[in-house]
Design an enzyme around this catalytic site. Structure first.
Site, PDB file in Angstrom:
ATOM      1  N   ASP A  30       0.819  -1.214   0.000  1.00 64.75           N
ATOM      2  CA  ASP A  30       0.000   0.000   0.000  1.00 64.75           C
ATOM      3  C   ASP A  30       0.852   1.263   0.000  1.00 64.75           C
ATOM      4  O   ASP A  30       2.039   1.228   0.347  1.00 64.75           O
ATOM      5  CB  ASP A  30      -0.889   0.017   1.252  1.00 64.75           C
ATOM      6  CG  ASP A  30      -2.091  -0.885   1.088  1.00 64.75           C
ATOM      7  OD1 ASP A  30      -2.479  -1.170  -0.059  1.00 64.75           O
ATOM      8  OD2 ASP A  30      -2.654  -1.313   2.123  1.00 64.75           O
ATOM      9  N   TYR A  66       7.089  -9.808   7.356  1.00 68.14           N
ATOM     10  CA  TYR A  66       6.804  -8.378   7.540  1.00 68.14           C
ATOM     11  C   TYR A  66       7.257  -7.931   8.917  1.00 68.14           C
ATOM     12  O   TYR A  66       7.257  -8.717   9.871  1.00 68.14           O
ATOM     13  CB  TYR A  66       5.294  -8.111   7.434  1.00 68.14           C
ATOM     14  CG  TYR A  66       4.736  -8.153   6.040  1.00 68.14           C
ATOM     15  CD1 TYR A  66       4.700  -7.003   5.254  1.00 68.14           C
ATOM     16  CD2 TYR A  66       4.227  -9.338   5.513  1.00 68.14           C
ATOM     17  CE1 TYR A  66       4.169  -7.032   3.967  1.00 68.14           C
ATOM     18  CE2 TYR A  66       3.693  -9.374   4.222  1.00 68.14           C
ATOM     19  CZ  TYR A  66       3.666  -8.213   3.458  1.00 68.14           C
ATOM     20  OH  TYR A  66       3.143  -8.243   2.195  1.00 68.14           O
TER      21      TYR A  66
END
Lengths: 245, 245
Positions: free
Chosen positions: A52, A110
């Site tokens: 994003d 992540y």
């Protein structure tokens, strides 16, 4: 024809995400510009996933095919001089011609960074979520560990998610602290849309005392997005590593 | 009248150094603007030292006097909402009325950061000196330790230096590594103009094999700027801490 796998690092702040979008600055579009300048033609590039707007990467992977005769080392140098300062190629290797950065991926890691200090630190502006309230990393670590294993994570997918299969396997999940920096690290075979940010948002609720680590199990079983935490802001999130066979 | 001692952190990249200069954006000028907006009058601020254009600070100290009735905690908050994102107040305390951020200072600590990796890392762009060649931190640490003690550091002062007394005492000086990041840390009672950057530049020459740690002693004794290393670039330098009695 050669197939090159590249690892890039980028600061996502300036970009409208990874994926090419018309009339918007994106990481993929910027990378394609640099590659076109080098190859003389616009190549198709295959990224390992979308990220994003505002999300960062320490080790994003992509591949592309070319007839150009160039070594991996020279390719890195030639691309880095053409890329802006917030994107760097950090690794490059030749891979089999059918290698696909997304489909060949077996595991992704992540990080979500919290700056847990009384006052903002300019060096973490846009690079960590500022959280000036108490944060007990041992409690958060217990909550994070509840996500490991194979579960249906529908409750941790952005609402409106139309995926049929929302089951994923999380191999590792934990929270550590170094000074004011609290790091949530999660590693799995795949992630749903906004999943890491919703888990990070859920950890924030644990910090606020609204949920306990024991609530995580029920949240997962609920398969209900309204039962879980907010979506934490993008600028704390880093695609850290991508693993291939 | 109260005298407040503030500690600020800043990213020096956008600024023409700390010290106010006419028609240029500086850290002090930007801080004075924020303070004026709060107090309604432009206050004199006293900084602990100058820092060059591009140099950063984790803990720069300054003081100013005001009649305003405000607590240190409220002052931090009120200033942080008025400061740009690359400057933050991180501490504030009331000090005796004759306290002076420069004259009362007994010790300062600087860091110089090297990014020692094959390829640039966007997260360290403008925040560490990129050095893609081998760097032996143990060798550099031996060289750095040669600077400890009380010495005449004239050879490590920018040429044209007109100071009469170029003797300073270095309490600690060393080099450590964390992954690709090599950190030179030095702590002393005072530093000559460009001294830390010239020492950092000398450490680079040690990395390149042009000097050995044993040469440092002779360099200091020479009192000759032409015998020492280049001035390392400003963006690797951080004023890390300032100590008062």
């Amino acid at each position: 024809m050669k197939n090159f796998l590249l690892t890039i690092a980028y600061i996502g702040t300036r970009y409208h995400g990874y994926q090419v979008q018309k009339n918007l600055i994106t990481v993929a579009g910027t990378f394609q510009d640099a590659l076109e300048d080098l190859l003389g033609v616009r190549a198709d590039i295959t990224g390992c996933s979308r990220t994003d707007s505002g999300v960062h990467a320490n080790g994003y992977c992509l591949n592309f095919r070319t007839d150009m005769k160039i070594s991996p080392q020279s390719l890195i140098m030639a691309l880095n001089v053409r890329l802006p300062e917030d994107i760097s190629v950090v690794d490059c290797r030749e891979v089999p011609i059918d290698f696909h950065a997304r489909y060949s991926c077996v595991r992704k890691e992540y990080l979500y960074l919290f700056l847990n200090s009384h006052f903002p630190n300019p060096f973490y502006h846009n690079r960590a979520m500022f959280f000036p309230h108490p944060m007990d990393e041992k409690l958060l670590d217990r909550a994070a560990k509840e996500f490991t294993g194979t579960h249906d994570f529908k409750a941790f997918c952005a609402s409106g998610c139309t995926l049929k299969n929302t089951t994923r396997t999380i191999f590792e999940s934990g929270v550590t602290r170094q000074g004011d920096l609290v790091t949530f690290r999660i590693c799995g075979d795949g992630f749903l849309y906004n999943m890491v940010r919703i888990i990070a948002g859920t950890l924030i609720e644990v910090s606020k005392g609204r949920f306990t680590p024991e609530n995580v199990k029920e949240m997962i079983l609920s398969r209900d997005r309204t039962k879980t935490g907010m979506t934490a802001p993008p600028h704390g999130l880093y695609l850290n590593r991508v693993f291939y066979e």
